[in-house]
Design an enzyme around this catalytic site. Structure first.
Site, mmCIF file in Angstrom:
data_model
loop_
_atom_site.group_PDB
_atom_site.id
_atom_site.type_symbol
_atom_site.label_atom_id
_atom_site.label_comp_id
_atom_site.label_asym_id
_atom_site.label_seq_id
_atom_site.Cartn_x
_atom_site.Cartn_y
_atom_site.Cartn_z
ATOM 1 N N ASP A 1 -10.969 1.697 -3.043
ATOM 2 C CA ASP A 1 -11.576 1.424 -1.742
ATOM 3 C C ASP A 1 -13.095 1.461 -1.844
ATOM 4 O O ASP A 1 -13.790 0.941 -0.972
ATOM 5 C CB ASP A 1 -11.120 2.466 -0.707
ATOM 6 C CG ASP A 1 -9.746 2.137 -0.136
ATOM 7 O OD1 ASP A 1 -9.284 0.997 -0.306
ATOM 8 O OD2 ASP A 1 -9.135 3.029 0.482
ATOM 9 N N ASP B 1 0.830 -1.203 0.000
ATOM 10 C CA ASP B 1 0.000 0.000 0.000
ATOM 11 C C ASP B 1 0.870 1.261 0.000
ATOM 12 O O ASP B 1 2.080 1.205 0.295
ATOM 13 C CB ASP B 1 -0.893 -0.027 1.265
ATOM 14 C CG ASP B 1 -2.244 0.638 1.046
ATOM 15 O OD1 ASP B 1 -2.345 1.491 0.155
ATOM 16 O OD2 ASP B 1 -3.176 0.301 1.790
HETATM 17 C C1 GLA Z 1 -5.742 1.903 2.236
HETATM 18 C C2 GLA Z 1 -6.231 0.727 1.420
HETATM 19 C C3 GLA Z 1 -7.229 -0.074 2.208
HETATM 20 C C4 GLA Z 1 -6.610 -0.531 3.512
HETATM 21 C C5 GLA Z 1 -6.102 0.677 4.284
HETATM 22 C C6 GLA Z 1 -5.332 0.254 5.513
HETATM 23 O O1 GLA Z 1 -6.736 2.858 2.376
HETATM 24 O O2 GLA Z 1 -6.773 1.150 0.201
HETATM 25 O O3 GLA Z 1 -7.646 -1.198 1.457
HETATM 26 O O4 GLA Z 1 -5.570 -1.429 3.262
HETATM 27 O O5 GLA Z 1 -5.255 1.481 3.498
HETATM 28 O O6 GLA Z 1 -4.876 1.316 6.238
#
Ligand code: GLA
Length: 717
Positions: free
Chosen positions: A530, A460
């Protein structure tokens, strides 16, 4: 010298630089002055025969001050002696045969100053995609300044009703939003910023329908994707035509977005622009999608033949609130449901500064002893005992101020001389520092060494760059960070992929902030967004599938939007399927829906991930956007899965689902499900030609409902 060369002479075949990209292509040639001209481009562009003196043809890649001073130029250089103009002449052309096409290098040099510019054109005829980029080098007395450095700059003709289709633009959770607009006179720039997760701001992909609006099956469409993990720019300069019915000249530019920050290039250093992959279809957007899928599998994706796993993620189930017992409980539930892999998301690490929220722990990649007293091993052991794989979330490029890493190395972050701004309570580690790159590679290597039970990582990156700069760069080269940072980050990712070839990697940046073909080279799939509200997701996946195959598009069933679970599941099943649900709190009915979804994923995941996508009903265009339908067809056409979604209150009369591309003479057995009942409903058999001509009736009267058909050709005819 230039004047002597400028005498007109007829072009010969030897002068013509032809590139066949598989049914379309380009013809370039050096004119009598040595300037590179675009003789032909498009469906028969590689076959073009010049009929005029070559100097009458448009420049293939204009440079600032090189000819057309009155339009934005793709290459703008301030030379070491202060000269603002660049005038290139062709030196030589090298053709390098490849296993799958040809790589043509057109080497040009400035007529006056020591600058070499190479145009790289790499055809991939089996997919119909052309890759193009530029490499620059100079030997001047000091550095030169690059203010614009696009990778392609074709001159196109756009009908008065030509259209541009662009994606995203609304920031987080709005990736891939579909916008179609007329291409009007003037200059339009689609740009992304922020360096690390630029594609949250703007997708690096676009469609151009030059001859007027296109559809899935009709019309002339260019699709392009800038394979760059940094700021990108697509520039469209349309010149007004005096006759309103006449085509307008369009100079298309695409590449990295310099955004007014000059790159300082030292003598002897090679500057390589991003690859732009593009294709030109005469039969609509479906063909553009097909070509990009083929090319992505052939030239981008790691392990394209490997079926992607069915993932259960815990992020939306637990956020930071979990302990060993809760995770082992979820692992057992995941295994019981039939998942392949459990992915433990954010929150598992931090010793001095436990990661109980997003304001602490990033940078300290040891398990939090409060949540996981035995470390990660009991979890990998639980997964192994349950018969599934284990994956872990990491964000190696970032650090919270509340962390041991930041305490030890406050100077490692990207910042300028001002107090650095936090974003999601974190900073971005400067990848231009060798010790940072070593640290990042080591975070992954060390984690995978310590826990051999991990076979999947979600990588990420949850903040953009806001105060660009690097202590590794001299004062006059601070803006180089935008470009150098991409290469440095890709070096880290490449090292991780090389050291851990069997570990599958998911690419994520606050959702789809790194949805690009460049960064994807080091990964197996990406987190599309997301935003998992199934209504929005159908539209996002529709747009994303224009450039990426479904194997790449991670799609998890969540509670986002509080939609019926069978509907959310049906939507996720048309991507790389998984769950991000609290499996421990599901009702019996919900468990039954999830089991049916897993069973369906098992029967159809090879089709979804590796079959040919046929998009049937669009949720993003036309008067009626209340429905969507897509199909995935096996390469031998023996099996098909069709997904239909009624997203909103129906508007307009329901379409028939006509399925092109099946074997017309074979009879297909058909069964349907909506995931609410155990039994698949048998439907009347139909031949491929019936399915194509008459199709199937639209069965969904109410919003938030879905139907999935599985078709199987009967043996023989
Ligand atoms: C990002 C990702 C999510 C999750 C969060 C965790 O927003 O897109 O899927 O992994 O971080 O903090």
């Amino acid at each position: 010298m230039e004047a002597a060369r400028s005498k007109a002479r007829p072009a010969t075949d030897a002068d013509l630089i032809r590139v066949d990209a598989g049914g379309w292509g380009l013809t370039w040639a050096a004119d009598g002055n040595g300037r590179l001209r675009q003789i032909g481009l498009g469906p028969v562009g590689h076959l073009a025969e010049p009929t005029l003196d070559l100097r009458w043809y448009p420049e293939a890649f204009p440079t600032w001050g090189g000819g057309d001073q009155f339009r934005p130029a793709p290459l703008r250089v301030t030379h070491a002696d202060g000269t603002l103009t660049t005038r290139l002449i062709v030196d030589d052309v090298v053709r390098i045969p490849q296993d799958d096409g040809e790589h043509v290098v057109v080497r040009c040099r400035d007529a006056l100053l020591a600058l070499v510019v190479e145009h790289h054109v790499r055809a991939h005829p089996s997919s119909g995609v052309l890759e193009q980029w530029v490499e620059l080098e100079h030997d001047q007395a000091g550095p030169v300044l690059l203010s614009d450095y696009d990778s392609i700059a074709p001159l196109l003709l756009a009908a008065p009703n030509a259209e541009l289709c662009q994606f995203g633009g609304g920031g987080w959770a709005d990736e891939w939003a579909w916008t179609t607009e007329p291409l009007t006179p003037g200059t339009k720039v689609l740009a992304s910023l922020g360096g690390v997760q630029p594609h949250l701001q703007r997708s690096p992909c676009a469609l151009l329908s030059l001859a007027g609006p296109s559809t899935e099956h009709d019309g002339e469409v260019i699709g392009l994707s800038i394979a760059w993990g940094g700021n990108t720019r697509i520039g469209l300069d349309v010149r007004h035509a005096p006759d309103p019915a006449a085509p307008r000249e369009l100079r298309l530019r695409a590449g990295a977005n310099a955004d007014g920050a000059e790159y300082v290039l030292d003598p002897g250093v090679r500057f390589v622009t991003p690859t732009v992959a593009w294709t030109w279809s005469t039969v609509g957007r479906g063909e553009v999608a097909h070509r990009f899928h083929e090319w992505t599998r052939a030239r981008v994706l790691r392990d394209p033949q490997r079926l992607r796993p069915l993932v259960v993620n815990n992020w939306e189930a637990t956020f930071f609130d979990f302990d060993e017992a809760r995770i082992i409980g979820l692992i057992d539930r995941a295994a019981d449901l039939g998942a392949d892999l459990f992915l433990l998301d954010d929150g598992w690490f931090g010793t001095t500064h436990p990661r109980d929220a997003d304001d602490a722990g990033l940078g300290d990649w040891d398990p939090d002893p409060a949540k996981l007293p035995g470390g990660v091993s009991p979890l990998t052991a639980a997964a192994a005992a349950a018969g599934i794989r284990f994956g872990l979330w990491v964000e190696p490029e970032m650090v919270n101020p509340r962390s041991d890493l930041f305490t030890a190395h406050p100077d490692w972050i990207v910042r300028d001389r001002r107090e650095p701004g936090e974003y999601r309570n974190q900073h971005y580690l400067d990848p231009l520092r060798p010790e940072v790159r070593d640290f990042e590679v080591d975070v992954v290597d060390r984690t995978l060494d310590a826990y051999p039970g991990i076979s999947y990582l979600k990588w990420d990156a949850n903040r953009p760059v806001t105060e660009p700069g690097s202590a590794t760069l001299p004062a006059d080269r601070q803006a180089n960070v935008w470009v150098d940072q991409v290469h440095a980050t890709w070096d880290v990712m490449a090292a991780v992929a090389e050291h851990n070839p069997d570990t599958e990697l998911m690419l994520c940046a606050s959702g789809g902030g790194r949805n690009d073909h460049g960064t994807l080279r080091h990964f197996h799939e990406f987190w599309t967004s997301d935003n998992t509200d199934p209504v929005t997701r159908v539209r996002m996946q529709w747009a994303c599938s224009q450039f990426f195959p479904a194997a790449v598009m991670a799609a998890h069933v969540t509670r986002w939007g509080a939609q019926p679970l069978e509907f959310s599941s049906a939507v996720a099943l048309s991507g790389r399927f998984g769950f991000d649900l609290d499996l421990a709190s599901l009702t019996d009915d919900e468990v039954a829906i999830c089991r049916r979804a897993v069973a369906l994923a098992r029967r159809t995941q090879d089709l979804v991930q590796q079959g040919r996508l046929v998009r049937l009903v669009s949720p993003v265009e036309g008067a009626d956007r209340s429905r969507a339908a897509t199909a995935y067809v096996a390469p031998d056409r023996s099996r098909v899965v069709v997904f239909a979604y009624q997203l909103e209150q129906p508007t307009g009369s329901p379409p028939r689902l006509q399925l092109p591309g099946l074997d017309p003479d074979r009879t297909y057995q058909i069964a349907s499900t909506d995931l609410t009942a155990d039994e698949r409903q048998p439907e009347p058999d139909a031949t491929g030609s019936q399915l194509s001509a008459e199709g199937m009736a639209w069965p969904l009267p109410s919003p938030r409902t879905a139907r999935i058909w599985e078709l199987e050709a009967l043996p023989g005819r």
